[in-house]
Design an enzyme around this catalytic site. Structure first.
Site, PDB file in Angstrom:
ATOM      1  N   PRO A  68       0.770  -1.245   0.000  1.00  0.00           N
ATOM      2  CA  PRO A  68       0.000   0.000   0.000  1.00  0.00           C
ATOM      3  C   PRO A  68       0.802   1.298   0.000  1.00  0.00           C
ATOM      4  O   PRO A  68       0.823   2.042   0.983  1.00  0.00           O
ATOM      5  CB  PRO A  68      -0.842  -0.133   1.266  1.00  0.00           C
ATOM      6  N   CYS A  69       1.420   1.609  -1.133  1.00  0.00           N
ATOM      7  CA  CYS A  69       2.161   2.864  -1.239  1.00  0.00           C
ATOM      8  C   CYS A  69       1.229   4.070  -1.187  1.00  0.00           C
ATOM      9  O   CYS A  69       1.681   5.181  -0.915  1.00  0.00           O
ATOM     10  CB  CYS A  69       3.020   2.886  -2.495  1.00  0.00           C
TER      11      CYS A  69
END
Length: 163
Positions: free
Chosen positions: A123-124
């Site tokens: 989850p950037c």
């Protein structure tokens, strides 16, 4: 050989690539090719589709699908660090650099996030500027905002979203 599946998500088309060992890529696409809509897909990609559907339905906060990252040791370390950011939470590029032991690596962390081949699952989108601003996202800031609002509308709900 990489195999592909497509998902029509609430934030638009998503292309998923993988090998039996794990998912290798996720990308946002403009349109799902018509020939791919009813195509039979392997079980490992179907499992990823199911987990993405659960995520967008707010029934999944953590992915368990195997991943297969390809990148430099530093990139992989950053991408693995992304996996430690809790659902609905955010962190900064500086915090990731510090967690990796080098606070001067902030720009390198940002570049690694920008090259993350498996967004959403790694989850950037949960990485924001130290001042709280939404900063770069390879899938576009609109996708970043929508993913953050999906996860935590109380914090990010001041902006218009699909959710």
């Amino acid at each position: 050989m990489t195999q592909y599946a497509y998902y029509d998500s609430p934030v638009g088309g998503i292309k998923i690539g993988g090998i039996p060992k794990g998912i290798t890529e996720i990308s946002f696409i403009q349109e799902i090719p018509a020939a791919e809509r009813d195509k039979e897909i392997p079980a490992f990609l179907d499992q990823c589709l199911e987990q993405l559907e659960e995520y967008f339905a707010k029934k999944r906060t953590q992915f368990t699908i195997p991943l297969s990252f390809k990148g430099s040791d530093f990139q992989i370390a950053v991408w693995e660090q992304l996996m430690t950011i809790g659902y609905g939470r955010t962190t900064s590029y500086l915090a990731i650099a510090q967690a990796l032991g080098d606070r001067k690596a902030v720009r390198a962390v940002g570049q690694a996030c920008g090259q993350n081949p498996i967004p959403i699952i790694a989850p950037c989108h949960r990485v924001i500027g130290i001042n709280g601003n939404l900063t770069g996202y390879a899938g576009g800031l609109n996708h970043k905002r929508d993913l953050l609002m999906l996860e935590n509308p109380m914090v990010f709900g001041k902006q218009t979203s699909l959710f």
